[in-house]
Design a protein around this motif. Structure first.
Motif, mmCIF file in Angstrom:
data_model
loop_
_atom_site.group_PDB
_atom_site.id
_atom_site.type_symbol
_atom_site.label_atom_id
_atom_site.label_comp_id
_atom_site.label_asym_id
_atom_site.label_seq_id
_atom_site.Cartn_x
_atom_site.Cartn_y
_atom_site.Cartn_z
ATOM 1 N N ILE A 63 0.875 -1.162 0.000
ATOM 2 C CA ILE A 63 0.000 0.000 0.000
ATOM 3 C C ILE A 63 0.919 1.220 0.000
ATOM 4 C CG2 ILE A 63 -1.818 1.230 1.240
ATOM 5 C CD1 ILE A 63 -2.653 -1.545 0.177
ATOM 6 N N GLY A 64 0.895 2.009 -1.083
ATOM 7 C CA GLY A 64 1.789 3.147 -1.218
ATOM 8 C C GLY A 64 3.170 2.730 -1.683
ATOM 9 N N GLU A 65 3.267 2.249 -2.915
ATOM 10 C CA GLU A 65 4.569 1.834 -3.477
ATOM 11 C C GLU A 65 5.467 3.065 -3.683
ATOM 12 O OE1 GLU A 65 7.720 -0.216 -5.359
ATOM 13 O OE2 GLU A 65 6.173 -0.935 -4.024
ATOM 14 N N SER A 66 5.040 3.981 -4.552
ATOM 15 C CA SER A 66 5.748 5.254 -4.772
ATOM 16 C C SER A 66 4.809 6.436 -4.591
ATOM 17 C CB SER A 66 6.334 5.311 -6.183
ATOM 18 O OG SER A 66 7.318 4.326 -6.353
ATOM 19 N N MET A 85 3.952 -1.074 3.772
ATOM 20 C CA MET A 85 3.227 0.196 3.738
ATOM 21 C C MET A 85 4.222 1.342 3.549
ATOM 22 S SD MET A 85 0.461 -0.338 6.821
ATOM 23 C CE MET A 85 -0.311 1.254 6.498
ATOM 24 N N ALA A 86 3.961 2.213 2.537
ATOM 25 C CA ALA A 86 4.825 3.359 2.205
ATOM 26 C C ALA A 86 6.239 2.872 1.884
ATOM 27 C CB ALA A 86 4.810 4.401 3.317
ATOM 28 N N LYS A 88 8.466 3.465 -0.747
ATOM 29 C CA LYS A 88 9.555 4.316 -1.235
ATOM 30 C C LYS A 88 9.446 5.732 -0.678
ATOM 31 C CE LYS A 88 10.273 1.563 -5.309
ATOM 32 N NZ LYS A 88 10.246 1.476 -6.754
ATOM 33 N N ALA A 89 10.559 6.473 -0.735
ATOM 34 C CA ALA A 89 10.596 7.851 -0.253
ATOM 35 C C ALA A 89 9.513 8.668 -0.954
ATOM 36 C CB ALA A 89 11.964 8.468 -0.503
ATOM 37 N N GLY A 90 8.779 9.460 -0.188
ATOM 38 C CA GLY A 90 7.707 10.286 -0.731
ATOM 39 C C GLY A 90 6.370 9.587 -0.828
ATOM 40 N N SER A 91 6.334 8.288 -0.595
ATOM 41 C CA SER A 91 5.072 7.545 -0.665
ATOM 42 C C SER A 91 4.282 7.730 0.627
ATOM 43 C CB SER A 91 5.330 6.058 -0.917
ATOM 44 O OG SER A 91 6.061 5.491 0.160
ATOM 45 N N LYS A 92 2.976 7.451 0.522
ATOM 46 C CA LYS A 92 2.074 7.589 1.662
ATOM 47 C C LYS A 92 1.123 6.397 1.678
ATOM 48 C CE LYS A 92 -0.997 10.961 3.833
ATOM 49 N NZ LYS A 92 -2.237 10.280 4.013
ATOM 50 N N ALA A 93 0.901 5.838 2.844
ATOM 51 C CA ALA A 93 0.001 4.692 2.976
ATOM 52 C C ALA A 93 -0.901 4.871 4.186
ATOM 53 C CB ALA A 93 0.805 3.405 3.133
ATOM 54 N N GLY A 114 8.595 5.708 3.352
ATOM 55 C CA GLY A 114 7.680 6.842 3.293
ATOM 56 C C GLY A 114 6.934 7.021 4.604
ATOM 57 N N THR A 115 5.699 7.540 4.513
ATOM 58 C CA THR A 115 4.872 7.837 5.680
ATOM 59 C C THR A 115 3.649 6.927 5.685
ATOM 60 O OG1 THR A 115 5.574 10.145 5.625
ATOM 61 C CG2 THR A 115 3.564 9.647 6.844
ATOM 62 N N ALA A 116 3.468 6.196 6.780
ATOM 63 C CA ALA A 116 2.365 5.232 6.856
ATOM 64 C C ALA A 116 1.596 5.367 8.160
ATOM 65 C CB ALA A 116 2.906 3.809 6.731
#
Length: 168
Positions: A63-66, A85-86, A88-93, A114-116
């Motif tokens: 959930i939230g690959e890129s 979850m999240a 890669k950098a900049g991704s959101k989940a 990223g941010t999850a």
């Protein structure tokens, strides 16, 4: 009962700037490979499970690959080998679990790079190995458990190298 086995990868929100939704309300679906919601850097992908069973047999559920990925389960079952979850950098989940079962044969990583956010008010998560919140530098993972149950077989890590928050 409807049962189906599908080979190949499954994407929800594949290309940059694209949006996709997958709704599961009944039956049994078995996928031979990966699932990614929000694969492209500005894409949005969603999975809603309100019944039935969906299984990713051989690999991972992201959930939230890129981009941005959303996962909601209120009933039914999701089975996978790994849950990211999240990624890669900049991704959101964002995941909201109010019922049903998320059955993971190995691990759950909430906030890989990223941010999850994982909010659980009911249902159950089972991991065959570990759960990690805030894995890499620059990542952020939040888990809020107000109901339901999380079963972790081996290890729970809060803030491996990233920021992490757990509320029970």
């Amino acid at each position: 009962i409807f049962e189906d086995t599908i080979g190949g990868k499954v994407f929800s929100g594949y290309g940059s700037g694209k949006t996709g939704e997958l709704h599961v309300t009944g039956g049994v679906s078995n996928f031979e490979s990966n699932f990614m919601a929000g694969r492209g850097s500005t894409s949005v992908g969603c999975l809603f499970v309100n019944g039935g069973e969906i299984t990713f047999l051989k690999s991972y559920f992201t959930i939230g690959e890129s981009g941005t990925g959303n996962f909601n389960i209120s009933n039914g079952t999701v089975k996978t080998n790994r849950f990211n979850m999240a990624n890669k950098a900049g991704s959101k989940a964002d995941a909201a679990i109010s019922g049903g079962l998320v059955d993971i044969s190995t691990y759950l990583k909430c906030g890989m790079t990223g941010t999850a956010s994982l909010v659980m008010s009911g249902g159950q998560i089972k991991t065959g190995s570990y759960m990690l919140v805030g894995e890499n530098p620059g990542s952020s993972g939040t888990v809020e458990l107000s109901g339901g149950r999380i079963d972790i077989t081996e290890l729970l890590t809060i803030g491996n190298s990233g920021q992490a928050f757990l509320s029970i």
